[in-house]
Enzyme design. Structure first.
Site, PDB file in Angstrom:
ATOM      1  N   GLY A  73      -0.640   2.627   4.755  1.00  0.00           N
ATOM      2  CA  GLY A  73       0.656   2.114   4.314  1.00  0.00           C
ATOM      3  C   GLY A  73       1.702   3.208   4.249  1.00  0.00           C
ATOM      4  N   GLY A 126      -2.425   6.306   2.384  1.00  0.00           N
ATOM      5  CA  GLY A 126      -3.156   6.064   3.616  1.00  0.00           C
ATOM      6  C   GLY A 126      -2.324   5.439   4.715  1.00  0.00           C
ATOM      7  N   TYR A 147     -16.634  -7.581   1.685  1.00  0.00           N
ATOM      8  CA  TYR A 147     -15.587  -6.889   2.444  1.00  0.00           C
ATOM      9  C   TYR A 147     -15.423  -7.483   3.833  1.00  0.00           C
ATOM     10  CZ  TYR A 147     -12.871  -3.126   4.576  1.00  0.00           C
ATOM     11  OH  TYR A 147     -11.887  -2.411   5.228  1.00  0.00           O
ATOM     12  N   GLY A 167       0.822  -1.202   0.000  1.00  0.00           N
ATOM     13  CA  GLY A 167       0.000   0.000   0.000  1.00  0.00           C
ATOM     14  C   GLY A 167       0.855   1.250   0.000  1.00  0.00           C
ATOM     15  N   SER A 176     -10.168  -5.284  10.091  1.00  0.00           N
ATOM     16  CA  SER A 176     -11.086  -4.153  10.145  1.00  0.00           C
ATOM     17  C   SER A 176     -12.155  -4.408  11.197  1.00  0.00           C
ATOM     18  CB  SER A 176     -11.752  -3.964   8.772  1.00  0.00           C
ATOM     19  OG  SER A 176     -12.893  -3.142   8.854  1.00  0.00           O
TER      20      SER A 176
END
Length: 307
Positions: free
Chosen positions: A33, A31, A182, A28, A157
């Site tokens: 990362g 954000g 997700y 990533g 998450s």
């Protein structure tokens, strides 16, 4: 990247300690990362950030260099939705590093409205968020095992709490729903982190494997996934900054107090805000039989060997 806003909340070497001599791979380029990369590079680590877009990668490296001119930071192209790209990336890393101290499995996609598949025909969110990182970790195990206490940090998450592994339709070919996809992918990420710990202990790999979640964070995941709905527009600017959200990953990657096989994230206001602490995963993430089954299925799907 809003350097001024993030810099106010960014951890420094004072919080995480010197990382000189450590090799780090972070998936990533933006954000969370990016924030993990700038902090670890600022503390002296040799950091490779990995992502699909070379232009974004160059911008990330330039942004970090603008803050830390002497940082050892570079970009390497990686598409987590393509097993061939993962294999190629891993070969590059093995040619550049003699060891790997920290792997942060961070990149992902969120709530893609329509069902799409990866190059290997996996449902996009499961394939990118989970299966891609599963395969990447397997490829990098030889480098990780050359370190006495390597760390693998996998980002889950809050959505894992509503997640379910749909073993009867893992790729959601029959009934695709973006939020279901997700939450399944993020539950799978956490189950992987916990199962990797168990298997490391059993096999003597010596890997510290930790699951984390960032809480509620204003990142481009919202723009790249569901977009800014009326609700997200209202709360977007009240969410944590990416630098605040990255704290859980940094704690897991660097703290001597972080426990392998554990889960860290914010604890305030339904786990949306606050400094990262040890938290309890959802019960389905602790299902040993399901975790072992998912691991075996995943190994077959991505042709992964963790030996």
């Amino acid at each position: 990247m809003n350097e001024k806003r993030n810099a106010k909340k960014r951890w420094t070497e004072k919080e995480i300690g010197s990382q000189i001599g450590k090799n780090v791979v972070i998936t990533g380029t933006g954000g969370l990362g990016y924030e993990a990369a700038i902090t670890l590079a600022g503390a002296g680590a040799n950091v490779i950030i990995a992502g699909r877009n070379p232009e974004k990668g160059r911008k990330a490296v330039d942004g970090i260099k603008s803050v830390y001119p002497n940082a050892i930071i570079s970009f390497q192209q990686l598409d987590l939705a393509d097993l061939a790209s993962i294999k190629k990336f891993s070969e590059v890393i093995q040619s550049r590093f003699k060891k790997l101290d920290i792997l942060i499995n961070n990149a992902g996609v969120m709530a893609v409205p329509e069902r799409h598949v990866t190059k290997d025909k996996f449902e996009l969110q499961l394939g990118t968020n989970y299966l891609g990182h599963f395969a990447l970790t397997a490829h990098l195990i030889p480098l990780l095992r050359k370190v006495q206490t390597p760390r693998v940090v996998t980002v889950s998450s809050m959505a894992h709490r509503s997640g379910k592994i749909h073993f009867d339709d893992l790729q959601l070919e029959q009934n695709y729903d973006p939020d279901v996809a997700y939450s399944q992918s993020k539950l799978a990420c956490l189950m992987f982190a916990l199962e990797l710990h168990k298997r490391s202990v059993a096999a003597g790999w010596g890997i510290t494997s930790i699951g984390v979640h960032p809480g509620g964070v204003a990142t481009d995941l919202i723009d790249n996934g569901p977009g800014k709905t009326l609700y997200t527009r209202l709360i977007y600017h009240t969410l944590q900054t990416p630098s605040e959200g990255a704290r859980a990953s940094l704690l897991a990657a660097t703290s001597s107090e972080a426990q392998s096989g554990s889960f860290y994230g914010p604890t305030r206001l339904m786990e949306i805000y606050g400094k990262p602490k040890l938290i309890e995963p959802a019960s389905q993430a602790l299902d040993a039989q399901a975790s072992a089954k998912l691991w075996d299925i995943s190994s077959e799907l991505v042709h992964a060997d963790f030996m």
